[in-house]
Write a protein that holds these residues in place. Structure first.
Motif, PDB file in Angstrom:
ATOM      1  N   VAL A  40       0.809  -1.215   0.000  1.00  0.00           N
ATOM      2  CA  VAL A  40       0.000   0.000   0.000  1.00  0.00           C
ATOM      3  C   VAL A  40       0.844   1.267   0.000  1.00  0.00           C
ATOM      4  O   VAL A  40       0.335   2.350  -0.315  1.00  0.00           O
ATOM      5  N   ALA A  41       2.121   1.163   0.343  1.00  0.00           N
ATOM      6  CA  ALA A  41       3.010   2.323   0.356  1.00  0.00           C
ATOM      7  C   ALA A  41       3.609   2.618  -1.009  1.00  0.00           C
ATOM      8  O   ALA A  41       4.352   3.590  -1.162  1.00  0.00           O
ATOM      9  N   ASP A  42       3.290   1.807  -2.004  1.00  0.00           N
ATOM     10  CA  ASP A  42       3.905   1.904  -3.326  1.00  0.00           C
ATOM     11  C   ASP A  42       2.832   2.217  -4.363  1.00  0.00           C
ATOM     12  O   ASP A  42       1.947   1.398  -4.629  1.00  0.00           O
ATOM     13  N   ASP A  43       2.911   3.396  -4.989  1.00  0.00           N
ATOM     14  CA  ASP A  43       1.932   3.780  -6.003  1.00  0.00           C
ATOM     15  C   ASP A  43       1.878   2.776  -7.148  1.00  0.00           C
ATOM     16  O   ASP A  43       0.803   2.475  -7.683  1.00  0.00           O
ATOM     17  N   ALA A  44       3.055   2.269  -7.564  1.00  0.00           N
ATOM     18  CA  ALA A  44       3.097   1.310  -8.659  1.00  0.00           C
ATOM     19  C   ALA A  44       2.377   0.013  -8.298  1.00  0.00           C
ATOM     20  O   ALA A  44       1.747  -0.621  -9.145  1.00  0.00           O
ATOM     21  N   SER A  45       2.471  -0.386  -7.034  1.00  0.00           N
ATOM     22  CA  SER A  45       1.800  -1.604  -6.589  1.00  0.00           C
ATOM     23  C   SER A  45       0.282  -1.417  -6.606  1.00  0.00           C
ATOM     24  O   SER A  45      -0.463  -2.345  -6.966  1.00  0.00           O
ATOM     25  N   ILE A  46      -0.179  -0.240  -6.218  1.00  0.00           N
ATOM     26  CA  ILE A  46      -1.616   0.048  -6.280  1.00  0.00           C
ATOM     27  C   ILE A  46      -2.101   0.002  -7.728  1.00  0.00           C
ATOM     28  O   ILE A  46      -3.156  -0.571  -8.035  1.00  0.00           O
ATOM     29  N   ALA A  47      -1.322   0.585  -8.637  1.00  0.00           N
ATOM     30  CA  ALA A  47      -1.679   0.552 -10.052  1.00  0.00           C
ATOM     31  C   ALA A  47      -1.681  -0.875 -10.590  1.00  0.00           C
ATOM     32  O   ALA A  47      -2.545  -1.251 -11.397  1.00  0.00           O
ATOM     33  N   SER A  48      -0.750  -1.699 -10.125  1.00  0.00           N
ATOM     34  CA  SER A  48      -0.692  -3.093 -10.545  1.00  0.00           C
ATOM     35  C   SER A  48      -1.914  -3.864 -10.063  1.00  0.00           C
ATOM     36  O   SER A  48      -2.453  -4.715 -10.783  1.00  0.00           O
ATOM     37  N   LEU A  49      -2.358  -3.568  -8.839  1.00  0.00           N
ATOM     38  CA  LEU A  49      -3.570  -4.208  -8.317  1.00  0.00           C
ATOM     39  C   LEU A  49      -4.762  -3.872  -9.200  1.00  0.00           C
ATOM     40  O   LEU A  49      -5.564  -4.746  -9.541  1.00  0.00           O
ATOM     41  N   LYS A  50      -4.872  -2.600  -9.557  1.00  0.00           N
ATOM     42  CA  LYS A  50      -5.976  -2.189 -10.421  1.00  0.00           C
ATOM     43  C   LYS A  50      -5.932  -2.941 -11.753  1.00  0.00           C
ATOM     44  O   LYS A  50      -6.969  -3.414 -12.246  1.00  0.00           O
ATOM     45  N   ARG A  51      -4.765  -3.076 -12.328  1.00  0.00           N
ATOM     46  CA  ARG A  51      -4.660  -3.810 -13.594  1.00  0.00           C
ATOM     47  C   ARG A  51      -5.050  -5.271 -13.414  1.00  0.00           C
ATOM     48  O   ARG A  51      -5.674  -5.882 -14.293  1.00  0.00           O
ATOM     49  N   ALA A  52      -4.687  -5.830 -12.276  1.00  0.00           N
ATOM     50  CA  ALA A  52      -4.952  -7.250 -12.035  1.00  0.00           C
ATOM     51  C   ALA A  52      -6.447  -7.543 -11.934  1.00  0.00           C
ATOM     52  O   ALA A  52      -6.911  -8.604 -12.383  1.00  0.00           O
TER      53      ALA A  52
END
Length: 239
Positions: free
Chosen positions: A59-71
């Motif tokens: 949750v501290a990583d913007d890229a990880s949040i974006a990856s979740l959305k893509r998933a």
């Protein structure tokens, strides 16, 4: 079938919520930083016959949040539970000294990340039937209630108060879209975050009991209670 996404689902309240929703026949998307090393969560996935699946999320990583959305793409979500959080770093968070980096990390994870995740997954909520956005808060967020000494909890208290304020704003601004916002204190729970005092106190509750009560409060959310600050029993807390 109800579909629920839970952050910080590898242990404590998040894991208990995943178990409870799976027991209630919901489909659960359980998120944590490293699902492959989350043994209890992997065991839950294996035992629920496909009701629970995991996705990585820092949750501290913007890229990880974006990856979740893509998933998850356009998958409808009925309930989004922002549960992931931290107590604050072990460094100073007191009246005498503030560790700046630790303060900012605590604010980033506890207050900002839930807003960013809600924004990233807003369209998924709009496609869902229940359209419920939930934040797991704390009684330490209450400015109007004196919970004793603030030593070493300055960053945590401030972050949870900021979380409440941000979620209350979303309750107002997204009301016309039918999104309901729950701001819930889970109780003094016997988890790693609750610490040794919670483990030894007769006033604390189990993660399982907390999760059962929280799922009931989430089910009861209405436009009248959206944006209110409630505890796990449904009692209104002071801001």
């Amino acid at each position: 079938m109800t579909r629920v996404l839970i952050t910080g689902a590898n242990r404590g309240i998040g894991l208990a919520l995943a178990r409870q929703y799976a027991a209630d026949s919901a489909e659960v998307i359980a998120c944590c930083r490293n699902p492959s090393t989350a043994r209890a969560l992997r065991e839950l996935v294996a035992s629920t016959g496909g009701k629970v699946r995991t996705l990585p999320l820092d949750v501290a990583d913007d890229a990880s949040i974006a990856s979740l959305k893509r998933a998850i793409g356009d998958l409808p979500l009925d309930v989004l539970i922002n549960n992931a959080g931290i107590n604050g770093t072990p460094k100073a968070q007191s009246a005498e000294r503030i560790d700046v980096e630790g303060w900012m990390t605590t604010m980033r994870i506890n207050a900002l990340a839930p807003i960013l995740i809600a924004q990233a997954l807003r369209d998924n909520l709009l496609r869902g039937s229940d359209k419920k956005l939930v934040a797991i808060s704390s009684d330490y967020a209450s400015t109007g209630t004196n919970y004793g000494s603030s030593r070493d909890r300055y960053a945590y208290r401030a972050s949870k108060a900021a979380l409440n304020n941000g979620m209350r704003g979303l309750a107002r601004d997204w009301a016309d879209d039918g999104i309901l916002v729950g701001i819930l204190y889970p109780g003094w729970v016997r988890t790693d975050m609750g610490g040794e005092r919670a483990a030894a106190s007769p006033n604390s509750i189990s993660a399982e009991h907390s999760a059962l009560c929280l799922t009931r409060r989430i089910a009861e959310l209405t436009p009248a209670t959206s944006g209110a600050f409630l505890d796990y029993n449904g009692e209104t807390l002071d801001w």
